[in-house]
Design an enzyme around this catalytic site. Sequence first.
Site, PDB file in Angstrom:
ATOM      1  N   ASP A   1      81.562  34.619   5.670  1.00  0.00           N
ATOM      2  CA  ASP A   1      81.044  35.057   6.923  1.00  0.00           C
ATOM      3  C   ASP A   1      79.991  35.990   7.526  1.00  0.00           C
ATOM      4  OD1 ASP A   1      83.418  36.996   8.727  1.00  0.00           O
ATOM      5  OD2 ASP A   1      81.838  36.038   9.165  1.00  0.00           O
TER       6      ASP A   1
ATOM      7  N   TYR B   1      85.239  43.232   7.763  1.00  0.00           N
ATOM      8  CA  TYR B   1      85.385  42.738   8.145  1.00  0.00           C
ATOM      9  C   TYR B   1      85.077  41.261   8.740  1.00  0.00           C
ATOM     10  CZ  TYR B   1      87.219  42.981  13.769  1.00  0.00           C
ATOM     11  OH  TYR B   1      87.944  42.682  14.927  1.00  0.00           O
TER      12      TYR B   1
ATOM     13  N   LYS C   1      78.205  35.203  17.754  1.00  0.00           N
ATOM     14  CA  LYS C   1      77.713  36.009  18.133  1.00  0.00           C
ATOM     15  C   LYS C   1      75.885  35.843  18.349  1.00  0.00           C
ATOM     16  CE  LYS C   1      79.026  39.808  15.694  1.00  0.00           C
ATOM     17  NZ  LYS C   1      79.979  41.059  16.507  1.00  0.00           N
TER      18      LYS C   1
HETATM   19  P1  KE4 Z   1      84.779  38.341  16.639  1.00  0.00           P
HETATM   20  O1  KE4 Z   1      85.919  37.740  17.070  1.00  0.00           O
HETATM   21  O2  KE4 Z   1      84.560  39.545  17.621  1.00  0.00           O
HETATM   22  O3  KE4 Z   1      83.615  37.344  17.869  1.00  0.00           O
HETATM   23  O4  KE4 Z   1      83.992  38.564  15.730  1.00  0.00           O
HETATM   24  C1  KE4 Z   1      84.266  38.993  14.682  1.00  0.00           C
HETATM   25  C2  KE4 Z   1      83.372  39.171  13.586  1.00  0.00           C
HETATM   26  C3  KE4 Z   1      83.462  38.163  12.425  1.00  0.00           C
HETATM   27  N1  KE4 Z   1      83.589  38.423  11.127  1.00  0.00           N
HETATM   28  C4  KE4 Z   1      82.091  39.966  10.914  1.00  0.00           C
HETATM   29  C5  KE4 Z   1      81.734  39.555   9.984  1.00  0.00           C
HETATM   30  C6  KE4 Z   1      82.467  40.247  12.463  1.00  0.00           C
HETATM   31  O5  KE4 Z   1      80.951  41.196  12.098  1.00  0.00           O
HETATM   32  C7  KE4 Z   1      82.783  40.360  13.267  1.00  0.00           C
HETATM   33  C8  KE4 Z   1      82.837  41.172  14.389  1.00  0.00           C
HETATM   34  N2  KE4 Z   1      82.178  42.407  14.459  1.00  0.00           N
HETATM   35  C9  KE4 Z   1      81.779  43.075  15.329  1.00  0.00           C
HETATM   36  C10 KE4 Z   1      81.521  44.423  15.020  1.00  0.00           C
HETATM   37  N3  KE4 Z   1      81.131  45.147  13.569  1.00  0.00           N
HETATM   38  C11 KE4 Z   1      81.839  43.360  16.844  1.00  0.00           C
HETATM   39  C12 KE4 Z   1      82.919  44.083  17.755  1.00  0.00           C
HETATM   40  C13 KE4 Z   1      84.126  43.479  18.033  1.00  0.00           C
HETATM   41  O6  KE4 Z   1      84.786  43.963  17.517  1.00  0.00           O
HETATM   42  O7  KE4 Z   1      84.139  44.350  19.689  1.00  0.00           O
END
Ligand code: KE4
Length: 427
Positions: free
Chosen positions: A239, A144, A267
């Site tokens: 990523d 993801y 994060k």
């Molecule tokens: P954000 O746009 O949510 O800051 O980051 C997206 C993203 C990109 N790449 C990786 C590997 C990620 O894990 C994420 C976001 N992770 C999720 C939980 N696995 C965030 C939780 C959510 O979407 O509320």
Amino acid sequence: MSRSKSSAAFARAKALIPGGVNSPARAFGGVGGEPIFFDHGDGAYLVDIDGNRYLDYIGSWGPLILGHRHPAVVAAIEKALHKGTTYGAPTESESELAEMIIAAVPSMEKVRLVSSGTEATMSAVRLARGFTGRNIIVKFAGNYHGHVDSLLVAAGSSAATLGVPNSPGVTPGTAQDTLTLRYNDPNGAAEAFAKHGDKIAGVIMEPVVGNMGLVVPTPEFLETLRNVTTKHDALLIFDEVMTGFRVAFGGAQSKLGIKPDLTTLGKIVGGGLPVGAYGGRADVMNHILPAGKVFQAGTLSGNPLATAAGIATLRVLRDENPYPRLDTLSAKLEAGLRKAAAAAGVEHYTARAGSMLTLFFNPGPVTDWDSASKSRTDRFAKYFWSLIERGVYMPCSQYEALFVSAAHTEADIDATIAAAHEACRGL
Ligand code: KE4
């Protein structure tokens, strides 16, 4: 535990916000029931609006490696706050955070700050296409990368199949340039490049996957991806939004010994406030406007409160080096969760990378989405709620990783393991 106030808050939110949440990850869709509304965090703990206290293993989905309200982070935000909240103009704190990121992640020669992980991956993909002049981006099922249109694509059925949109609103035109392969399949990657190599702009991957539950890459898979991208002048994009500053101060790449061309971060790099970042080879990054022609912008990019929180967090990580202790605590937790499942005769498999880990209700091994998706999510849901009733807040999906923070103590880990023994008995 009574959660009547949470329930009322959820009813109110649902009338105002789609699904009552501002991100589906919080909706408890994978475990059923209603999401819990929280009032505040305290070190390794969360307290909900009904006053119930939980050991927090989500840590806001990764950012809170230092736990809630670390004094140094709170002080840094307060100090920045009294000077202003945003200027829409450059500040030195952006350069300071950039310097810290570049010092920590050797493959990053230049970096651009944005406001989320999604913005970071979206920008990195656009940059790969702009730099190479090619269209196809390779991603992997079960990885993801945020809600970027071109990466919200169903898994293709083979190396040659171009993905189809799996979210309404993602057009076939967008999805046709995304090739989705199987994680940990070096032959599939080699075949895809043999067939499409001269059209592939880049490969984006989680170097350690957190988003299908935790899956580690095989050395052969990583080496193949590095070799075929180099051979075909495509970019390798790690990523590390989740793994950056999590599995090690230098990210997963510092442990895996593979140097990507671009890296995305998020994060932890914002210390709990909105920061994303993308960076890597200077010759590539210099194509970003205004140095180059690839467009990317953002009103609150490099926001002074967010960069203050990120700087304070990275400073604590760099100067206090909690990683050995995090590894010891997390290894103890992993062993305890395995023992609890085994004692109850429940099929299970675990994977861990530093202080992120997943207990799968799955005989294992879990190496890709095909194997991960065979997990007993029904058992996970029961396990999740049993732990909630015992004051332990795990990620609300089998397909996520839990996070141990520097605020967790040995006693917290022991209490979690004891709760897991009771939770597994009812499965
Ligand atoms: P954000 O746009 O949510 O800051 O980051 C997206 C993203 C990109 N790449 C990786 C590997 C990620 O894990 C994420 C976001 N992770 C999720 C939980 N696995 C965030 C939780 C959510 O979407 O509320």
